[in-house]
Scaffold this motif. Structure first.
Motif, PDB file in Angstrom:
ATOM      1  N   SER A  17      63.463  -4.095  85.417  1.00 14.12           N
ATOM      2  CA  SER A  17      64.562  -3.495  86.130  1.00 14.12           C
ATOM      3  C   SER A  17      65.732  -4.310  86.495  1.00 14.12           C
ATOM      4  O   SER A  17      65.575  -5.473  86.491  1.00 14.12           O
ATOM      5  N   THR A  19      67.934  -3.641  88.775  1.00 10.74           N
ATOM      6  CA  THR A  19      68.091  -3.384  90.290  1.00 10.74           C
ATOM      7  C   THR A  19      67.454  -4.419  91.099  1.00 10.74           C
ATOM      8  O   THR A  19      65.892  -4.476  90.705  1.00 10.74           O
ATOM      9  N   PHE A  39      61.481  -1.236  95.662  1.00 10.01           N
ATOM     10  CA  PHE A  39      62.836  -0.883  95.130  1.00 10.01           C
ATOM     11  C   PHE A  39      63.429   0.366  95.914  1.00 10.01           C
ATOM     12  O   PHE A  39      64.395   0.608  95.773  1.00 10.01           O
TER      13      PHE A  39
END
Length: 72
Positions: A17, A19, A39
């Motif tokens: 990811s 993020t 997350f």
């Protein structure tokens, strides 16, 4: 109980990811305690694991105190 998280932790790193995690929960996997990246938190569930994400219930972790501070 922690099978879902175990699979996420042991998965290949092909789909990482972009993020960053918002917090970390602790999960016991094969007699070791690991920090598991979280997350997103929705409806009492955690979108956790890295590089692959999976929804996990609170019962799959041994300590959720860091993430619980963000979502009272």
């Amino acid at each position: 109980m922690t099978l879902t998280i175990s699979i996420a932790l042991l998965a290949l790193s092909g789909c990482a990811s972009n993020t960053p995690p918002i917090c970390y929960n602790k999960a016991k996997i094969t007699n070791h305690v690991y920090d598991v990246a979280v997350f997103k938190i929705e409806n009492g569930k955690y979108l956790a694991g890295n590089p692959f994400h999976t929804w996990a219930d609170k019962s799959q972790f041994v300590d959720t105190s860091e993430c619980d501070k963000l979502n009272p």
